[in-house]
Design a protein around this motif. Sequence first.
Motif, PDB file in Angstrom:
ATOM      1  N   GLY A 195       0.873  -0.921  -0.003  1.00  0.00           N
ATOM      2  CA  GLY A 195      -0.084  -0.057  -0.037  1.00  0.00           C
ATOM      3  C   GLY A 195       0.981   1.460  -0.049  1.00  0.00           C
ATOM      4  N   HIS A 196       1.751   1.328   0.889  1.00  0.00           N
ATOM      5  CA  HIS A 196       2.908   2.308   0.733  1.00  0.00           C
ATOM      6  C   HIS A 196       4.188   1.843   1.577  1.00  0.00           C
ATOM      7  CE1 HIS A 196       1.045   2.432   4.895  1.00  0.00           C
ATOM      8  NE2 HIS A 196       1.792   3.524   5.061  1.00  0.00           N
TER       9      HIS A 196
ATOM     10  N   ALA B 283       3.429  -1.150  -5.928  1.00  0.00           N
ATOM     11  CA  ALA B 283       3.319  -0.092  -5.009  1.00  0.00           C
ATOM     12  C   ALA B 283       3.188   1.559  -5.546  1.00  0.00           C
ATOM     13  CB  ALA B 283       4.564   0.096  -4.152  1.00  0.00           C
ATOM     14  N   PRO B 284       2.599   2.440  -4.771  1.00  0.00           N
ATOM     15  CA  PRO B 284       2.643   3.648  -5.551  1.00  0.00           C
ATOM     16  C   PRO B 284       4.158   4.206  -5.363  1.00  0.00           C
ATOM     17  CG  PRO B 284       1.815   3.772  -3.092  1.00  0.00           C
ATOM     18  CD  PRO B 284       2.160   2.232  -3.757  1.00  0.00           C
ATOM     19  N   LEU B 285       4.515   5.258  -6.336  1.00  0.00           N
ATOM     20  CA  LEU B 285       5.712   6.002  -5.935  1.00  0.00           C
ATOM     21  C   LEU B 285       5.801   6.800  -4.603  1.00  0.00           C
ATOM     22  CD1 LEU B 285       8.496   6.920  -7.401  1.00  0.00           C
ATOM     23  CD2 LEU B 285       7.298   8.598  -8.222  1.00  0.00           C
ATOM     24  N   GLY B 286       6.769   6.524  -3.875  1.00  0.00           N
ATOM     25  CA  GLY B 286       7.130   7.283  -2.738  1.00  0.00           C
ATOM     26  C   GLY B 286       7.555   8.587  -2.766  1.00  0.00           C
ATOM     27  N   PHE B 287       7.963   9.029  -1.567  1.00  0.00           N
ATOM     28  CA  PHE B 287       8.338  10.480  -1.640  1.00  0.00           C
ATOM     29  C   PHE B 287       9.945  10.733  -1.986  1.00  0.00           C
ATOM     30  CE2 PHE B 287       5.236  12.068   1.792  1.00  0.00           C
ATOM     31  CZ  PHE B 287       4.364  12.519   0.788  1.00  0.00           C
ATOM     32  N   GLN B 288      10.767  10.255  -1.180  1.00  0.00           N
ATOM     33  CA  GLN B 288      12.289  10.491  -1.400  1.00  0.00           C
ATOM     34  C   GLN B 288      12.876   9.489  -2.595  1.00  0.00           C
ATOM     35  OE1 GLN B 288      11.098  10.765   1.641  1.00  0.00           O
ATOM     36  NE2 GLN B 288      11.432  12.965   1.638  1.00  0.00           N
ATOM     37  N   HIS B 289      12.192   8.323  -2.571  1.00  0.00           N
ATOM     38  CA  HIS B 289      12.780   7.088  -3.396  1.00  0.00           C
ATOM     39  C   HIS B 289      11.642   6.485  -4.266  1.00  0.00           C
ATOM     40  CE1 HIS B 289      16.566   7.212  -0.783  1.00  0.00           C
ATOM     41  NE2 HIS B 289      15.592   7.293   0.162  1.00  0.00           N
TER      42      HIS B 289
ATOM     43  N   ILE C  48      -2.138   3.578  -1.670  1.00  0.00           N
ATOM     44  CA  ILE C  48      -2.969   3.138  -2.526  1.00  0.00           C
ATOM     45  C   ILE C  48      -3.716   1.853  -1.862  1.00  0.00           C
ATOM     46  CG2 ILE C  48      -2.964   1.536  -4.410  1.00  0.00           C
ATOM     47  CD1 ILE C  48      -1.754   3.334  -6.165  1.00  0.00           C
ATOM     48  N   ALA C  49      -5.120   1.990  -1.978  1.00  0.00           N
ATOM     49  CA  ALA C  49      -6.255   1.030  -1.640  1.00  0.00           C
ATOM     50  C   ALA C  49      -6.039   0.074  -2.738  1.00  0.00           C
ATOM     51  CB  ALA C  49      -7.523   1.473  -1.331  1.00  0.00           C
ATOM     52  N   TYR C  50      -6.416  -1.322  -2.399  1.00  0.00           N
ATOM     53  CA  TYR C  50      -6.627  -2.171  -3.579  1.00  0.00           C
ATOM     54  C   TYR C  50      -8.036  -2.614  -3.642  1.00  0.00           C
ATOM     55  CZ  TYR C  50      -1.630  -1.675  -4.159  1.00  0.00           C
ATOM     56  OH  TYR C  50      -0.080  -1.260  -4.307  1.00  0.00           O
TER      57      TYR C  50
END
Length: 580
Positions: A69-70, A96-102, A157-159
Amino acid sequence: MKVRFWGTRGSIAAPGSSTARYGGNTSCIEVRAADGTLIVLDCGTGARELGLHLARTERQPLRIHLFIGHTHWDHIQGFPFFVPAFLPGTELNIYAPLGFQHGLEGAMAGQMEYSYFPVKLRELRSRIHFTELDEGFFRVGEVLVETQYLNHTAPTIAYRMSNGGATFAYVTDHEPFWSAADRVSRHPGDERHIEFLRGANLVVHDAQYTEEEYLAGKVGWGHSSIDYAVDVALAAGVDRLVLFHHDPTHDDATMDAMQATARARAAAGGSLDVLAAAEGLELTVRGSADPQARAAASALQHRQIAGGRVLVVSANEKEVAAIDEVLSEDGLVLLRLPDMRAAVIRSAELAPDLAIVDRELLDGDGEPALEPLRTALARGNFPVVVLADTSVGARGVHRGVGPSTDYLAKPFSPPMLRARVRAWLARTLLAAEVRPAPVGAPGGADAVPERVGHRSRLAAMLATVPLFRSLSNEQRDLLIMQASDQVFVPGQIVIRQGESADSIFVILAGRVRVLEASPDANADVLLGELGEGEILGELGVLRSQARSATVVAVERTHCLVLRHGDFLHVLQTSAELAVS
């Protein structure tokens, strides 16, 4: 579908005798589809036992689809101990969704550096494929997977998964978009959330707190109360609700009480089966629906938000500075105006992709005051995030005539604002904007604003690359005047050894592998890997020589393509760039 819980806890594992019945491991669920597809949801500490079980009981080699999910630690910390990842022949697909720093791979690899763990990610013997997701849909085997952003302190993200007539939704970590006494608010985010759950046979939903705990100091932490989980499930017509992501301070007795409270609320509101997740719990999900994808876009189409233009309408200097700090980390362009009158007059000229508006500047009119802005932009669904004091109340944030109006309570949480802005930009900046056509290509008069907006976005992207930060705006504009941006899918060749060097590639997102064909070897020699912010092909351009190596995309990779003549011209005018 068959669902089994291996980890039910949130934030941090809480093993011990007081949590033995509901479990102390962090999030991990196993799903078996009717066609045999093996799906794992999140990879908290519960993944260790799941991995051992799969290695013992399943036919090898394994093919696993891991949905995260994150990338907060409680959702990935079990991965270094997930045995199938160490087995040769295992095919592990991670989403997974794209995170903040990475990016996704960087986030997973970060906890497996030698400083923290004795085995690096790249040393694992399984075949691992990373896929970053946006909102939309796609299929895994015969399973329809739909995704939607949640309200959390990181992109989450929800699935929603449908197979064999049954539908199952996994929804954690998530917080109400707006607080409303004794009911779910009509905030467009909450209504969108309910529609995502609509008609599901089973929903596993974040329910970390009691309502009293949430209101007493957990607002803005990114998690739900049991009351909210029950209310949205009732509103969505869900068959069964499982309370999930248990707080580490809640022992078994507390969980018994929370389950009883949730069941009483559900009984008072309608027909809904409610239970609290427990490690080892196995459920069969049955249904008779023939689900169709509700989203219009593929979740596999990554929307590049860097360079997105955000109009901030606020007279509060401190607030604007905080927003600027948040947005700059994603390479977004901040456009500031002091009031709504100026915003309406200059909006067409500035061509923003999204607006953040201080509600104090709406003169108490709320939603109607935003319509002149949308009219000036000729975009009825132009997204606006309104920063509002909680005294506005639930009635002031209803859907009304503006389903693209979002409300965020002040004082806002910076990471939550950042995640909210990302979600809106991902919805509105279509993947079609990432196109290989030259920015300066000729077109009709109607194409001029589009070209200007796209050129500004590319310039902002270039400004996020360390090598080009020292350039002036004029120098960056010159570089991108005839530039293009291009997306390469995994396995696609970016540069081929021996070809003429007529351009330079700047990696905006993704990762590539550099290979050299050796006359003394039967296979290509791996020279290394390059990622975000690095450049390709500059040596061939500088030396006027053919390409010395082949470059292949390892994952979905977004590049800015610069013409060699423009690069050489700017190089001659910038001592800092030449030294770099």
